[in-house]
Design an enzyme around this catalytic site. Sequence first.
Site, PDB file in Angstrom:
ATOM      1  N   GLU A   1       0.830  -1.216   0.000  1.00 51.23           N
ATOM      2  CA  GLU A   1       0.000   0.000   0.000  1.00 51.23           C
ATOM      3  C   GLU A   1       0.854   1.252   0.000  1.00 51.23           C
ATOM      4  OE1 GLU A   1      -2.713   1.523  -0.128  1.00 51.23           O
ATOM      5  OE2 GLU A   1      -4.351   0.090   0.034  1.00 51.23           O
TER       6      GLU A   1
ATOM      7  N   ASN B   1     -10.111   5.846   2.112  1.00 52.96           N
ATOM      8  CA  ASN B   1      -8.996   5.384   1.298  1.00 52.96           C
ATOM      9  C   ASN B   1      -8.345   6.488   0.485  1.00 52.96           C
ATOM     10  OD1 ASN B   1      -7.529   2.946   1.004  1.00 52.96           O
ATOM     11  ND2 ASN B   1      -9.447   1.820   0.889  1.00 52.96           N
TER      12      ASN B   1
ATOM     13  N   ASN C   1      -5.403   4.713   7.944  1.00 58.52           N
ATOM     14  CA  ASN C   1      -5.259   3.906   6.739  1.00 58.52           C
ATOM     15  C   ASN C   1      -4.422   4.654   5.711  1.00 58.52           C
ATOM     16  OD1 ASN C   1      -5.761   1.602   5.189  1.00 58.52           O
ATOM     17  ND2 ASN C   1      -7.518   2.551   4.188  1.00 58.52           N
TER      18      ASN C   1
ATOM     19  N   ASP D   1      -9.879   1.846  -4.343  1.00 56.66           N
ATOM     20  CA  ASP D   1      -8.984   1.807  -3.170  1.00 56.66           C
ATOM     21  C   ASP D   1      -8.114   3.064  -3.179  1.00 56.66           C
ATOM     22  OD1 ASP D   1      -7.163   1.140  -1.167  1.00 56.66           O
ATOM     23  OD2 ASP D   1      -7.186  -0.978  -1.616  1.00 56.66           O
TER      24      ASP D   1
HETATM   25 CA    CA Z   1      -5.927   1.530   0.697  1.00 56.44          CA
END
Ligand code: CA
Length: 302
Positions: free
Chosen positions: A18, A148, A102, A205
């Site tokens: 990520e 996100n 996140n 995402d």
């Molecule tokens: Ca993500």
Amino acid sequence: MSYKVETVLKDAVSTIGESPHWDDATQTLLYVDILKGDIHRYDPANGKVDVLHLDGGVGFVLPRKKGGLLAGFGQAFVSVDWETKTVTKLAEVDLGSNIKLNDGKCDARGRVWAGTLDWQLTPHKGSLYCLDIDGSVSKQDENFTIANGMAWSPDNKTMYFIDTTPREVYAYDYDIDTGKISNRRLVVNFNDIPELCSKDVMGPDGMTIDTEGNLWVACLQGGCVAKIEPQTGKLLQKVDIPDAKRITSVCWGGKNLDELYVTTLKMHPTRATFPVIDSLDGSLFRVTGLGAHGTPAEMYRG
Ligand code: CA
């Protein structure tokens, strides 16, 4: 227009790859392995990867203008000194909850924006925070499930933001001088795009933006990156990543910022939706020949 997809690093991560960030100053790529708690720095000049392990989950990583790194580490924004392996807490959010930071990114003035989620993915528990350059943290919006990707329009008058679960991309009016958002509206819903509406696709995402203002959105469980015109919500191009489905995020890199780096998710140890499978998921990809490019990503100026 033909593009080329390269598998830059096979099995780049062991859990969730990520938060790719091209560090323009060093011409290297930062990204994280979320659950393992690793920060990776990949140098395309020699193909080497340096890894710094943190003792806990890490949501995102960004360089700091004053040196070192800024990371989302559990509920805390922390500074990380790569050389001494020192982690220093700068600020915290949602203490005493199951909430974790996140995805995170800097605006053009070097403020950090980061979203949160409940680790059990309880709906509507996520929020959107801003860590200003004076070190203060403020909640800017709430009621998200998987906060996100984010991006700012080339004129910095619009901020885009994703909630993966309702499969939606929003826009806010953005005041770059004050760092305030307002007037949230829906600009993209995957359910309205025939090529992305399949329920097999979990949703949008991470994302980035190009110099023309088009969004490049990682399609989780969709095996592709979607180029979307936010003014119309129209899919302009679907960039397929062969033999990978769990596409998590993207950023522009390379000396001309015209190479799209793509991170993917390999497995989630406790979530049945993401068992280990025989594919290239978990690898780092680079896509060239897209005929688009970005601008240098900002670093945290606090
Ligand atoms: Ca993500």
